[in-house]
Design a protein around this motif. Structure first.
Motif, PDB file in Angstrom:
ATOM      1  N   VAL A  46       0.819  -1.303   0.006  1.00  0.00           N
ATOM      2  CA  VAL A  46       0.070   0.051  -0.074  1.00  0.00           C
ATOM      3  C   VAL A  46       0.886   1.252  -0.006  1.00  0.00           C
ATOM      4  O   VAL A  46       0.643   2.387  -0.658  1.00  0.00           O
ATOM      5  CB  VAL A  46      -0.899   0.052   1.190  1.00  0.00           C
ATOM      6  CG1 VAL A  46      -1.932   1.476   1.171  1.00  0.00           C
ATOM      7  CG2 VAL A  46      -2.036  -1.322   1.092  1.00  0.00           C
ATOM      8  N   LEU A  47       1.761   1.179   0.691  1.00  0.00           N
ATOM      9  CA  LEU A  47       2.907   2.298   0.637  1.00  0.00           C
ATOM     10  C   LEU A  47       3.554   2.643  -0.564  1.00  0.00           C
ATOM     11  O   LEU A  47       3.494   3.710  -0.857  1.00  0.00           O
ATOM     12  CB  LEU A  47       4.177   2.002   1.686  1.00  0.00           C
ATOM     13  CG  LEU A  47       3.578   2.077   3.239  1.00  0.00           C
ATOM     14  CD1 LEU A  47       4.887   1.688   4.163  1.00  0.00           C
ATOM     15  CD2 LEU A  47       3.079   3.260   3.759  1.00  0.00           C
ATOM     16  N   GLU A  48       4.007   1.694  -1.514  1.00  0.00           N
ATOM     17  CA  GLU A  48       4.345   1.749  -2.651  1.00  0.00           C
ATOM     18  C   GLU A  48       3.326   2.433  -3.541  1.00  0.00           C
ATOM     19  O   GLU A  48       3.717   3.138  -4.318  1.00  0.00           O
ATOM     20  CB  GLU A  48       4.927   0.424  -3.245  1.00  0.00           C
ATOM     21  CG  GLU A  48       6.182   0.001  -2.702  1.00  0.00           C
ATOM     22  CD  GLU A  48       6.556  -1.558  -3.084  1.00  0.00           C
ATOM     23  OE1 GLU A  48       7.472  -1.626  -3.106  1.00  0.00           O
ATOM     24  OE2 GLU A  48       5.545  -2.246  -3.185  1.00  0.00           O
ATOM     25  N   PHE A  49       1.902   1.971  -3.486  1.00  0.00           N
ATOM     26  CA  PHE A  49       0.941   2.452  -4.380  1.00  0.00           C
ATOM     27  C   PHE A  49       0.618   3.818  -3.991  1.00  0.00           C
ATOM     28  O   PHE A  49       0.511   4.606  -4.925  1.00  0.00           O
ATOM     29  CB  PHE A  49      -0.238   1.525  -4.116  1.00  0.00           C
ATOM     30  CG  PHE A  49      -1.712   1.943  -4.877  1.00  0.00           C
ATOM     31  CD1 PHE A  49      -1.829   1.688  -6.144  1.00  0.00           C
ATOM     32  CD2 PHE A  49      -2.424   3.126  -4.352  1.00  0.00           C
ATOM     33  CE1 PHE A  49      -3.000   2.139  -6.852  1.00  0.00           C
ATOM     34  CE2 PHE A  49      -3.538   3.383  -5.047  1.00  0.00           C
ATOM     35  CZ  PHE A  49      -3.752   2.964  -6.413  1.00  0.00           C
ATOM     36  N   LEU A  50       0.673   4.385  -2.749  1.00  0.00           N
ATOM     37  CA  LEU A  50       0.465   5.708  -2.212  1.00  0.00           C
ATOM     38  C   LEU A  50       1.782   6.513  -2.607  1.00  0.00           C
ATOM     39  O   LEU A  50       1.488   7.644  -2.385  1.00  0.00           O
ATOM     40  CB  LEU A  50       0.036   5.626  -0.939  1.00  0.00           C
ATOM     41  CG  LEU A  50      -1.281   4.969  -0.388  1.00  0.00           C
ATOM     42  CD1 LEU A  50      -1.464   4.961   0.942  1.00  0.00           C
ATOM     43  CD2 LEU A  50      -2.326   5.541  -1.329  1.00  0.00           C
ATOM     44  N   ASP A  51       2.846   6.031  -2.885  1.00  0.00           N
ATOM     45  CA  ASP A  51       3.938   6.756  -2.956  1.00  0.00           C
ATOM     46  C   ASP A  51       3.943   7.270  -4.294  1.00  0.00           C
ATOM     47  O   ASP A  51       4.867   7.201  -5.350  1.00  0.00           O
ATOM     48  CB  ASP A  51       5.335   5.847  -2.719  1.00  0.00           C
ATOM     49  CG  ASP A  51       6.608   6.675  -2.778  1.00  0.00           C
ATOM     50  OD1 ASP A  51       6.388   8.025  -2.707  1.00  0.00           O
ATOM     51  OD2 ASP A  51       7.492   6.283  -3.115  1.00  0.00           O
ATOM     52  N   ASP A  52       3.294   8.605  -4.535  1.00  0.00           N
ATOM     53  CA  ASP A  52       3.048   9.248  -5.864  1.00  0.00           C
ATOM     54  C   ASP A  52       2.575  10.778  -5.585  1.00  0.00           C
ATOM     55  O   ASP A  52       1.739  10.756  -4.734  1.00  0.00           O
ATOM     56  CB  ASP A  52       1.997   8.281  -6.803  1.00  0.00           C
ATOM     57  CG  ASP A  52       1.728   9.040  -8.120  1.00  0.00           C
ATOM     58  OD1 ASP A  52       0.960   9.958  -8.402  1.00  0.00           O
ATOM     59  OD2 ASP A  52       2.730   8.423  -8.992  1.00  0.00           O
ATOM     60  N   GLU A  53       3.082  11.481  -6.331  1.00  0.00           N
ATOM     61  CA  GLU A  53       2.993  12.828  -6.094  1.00  0.00           C
ATOM     62  C   GLU A  53       1.384  13.239  -6.178  1.00  0.00           C
ATOM     63  O   GLU A  53       0.919  14.249  -5.544  1.00  0.00           O
ATOM     64  CB  GLU A  53       3.552  13.686  -7.035  1.00  0.00           C
ATOM     65  CG  GLU A  53       3.329  13.464  -8.533  1.00  0.00           C
ATOM     66  CD  GLU A  53       4.098  14.154  -9.517  1.00  0.00           C
ATOM     67  OE1 GLU A  53       3.447  14.500 -10.635  1.00  0.00           O
ATOM     68  OE2 GLU A  53       5.254  14.238  -9.215  1.00  0.00           O
ATOM     69  N   ILE A  54       0.537  12.488  -6.911  1.00  0.00           N
ATOM     70  CA  ILE A  54      -0.855  12.752  -6.901  1.00  0.00           C
ATOM     71  C   ILE A  54      -1.431  12.896  -5.414  1.00  0.00           C
ATOM     72  O   ILE A  54      -2.463  13.629  -5.275  1.00  0.00           O
ATOM     73  CB  ILE A  54      -1.694  11.827  -7.899  1.00  0.00           C
ATOM     74  CG1 ILE A  54      -2.976  12.333  -8.317  1.00  0.00           C
ATOM     75  CG2 ILE A  54      -1.786  10.216  -7.162  1.00  0.00           C
ATOM     76  CD1 ILE A  54      -3.732  11.589  -9.378  1.00  0.00           C
TER      77      ILE A  54
END
Length: 80
Positions: free
Chosen positions: A63-71
């Motif tokens: 989940v952390l990788e998924f949420l690791d986005d500037e959006i």
């Protein structure tokens, strides 16, 4: 932009990067087609954490990788 719209954009970005179809993501994540269509069209008013977790698992990421986005860092992000 709503949280659901941000999730849809992140999913689209990952689908393109990984050359994966929405169908394959649905199969990998266990999310039903109607639910995924609701997310991708941003018709849902909100999205639950367990759904985000299932999407992340469908991409074989945390989940952390998924949420690791500037959006997800935008100050304009509306959290329902």
């Amino acid at each position: 932009m709503t949280l659901c719209q941000a999730v849809a954009k992140r999913v689209n970005k990952l689908l393109k990067e990984r050359n994966m179809s929405q169908y394959r993501l649905e199969q990998n994540s266990g999310i039903q087609h109607g639910t995924m269509n609701g997310i991708m069209s941003a018709k849902n008013k909100g999205i639950e954490l367990n759904t985000v977790m299932m999407i992340a698992r469908g991409f074989s990421m945390t989940v952390l990788e998924f949420l690791d986005d500037e959006i997800f860092l935008s100050d304009d992000l509306e959290i329902e």
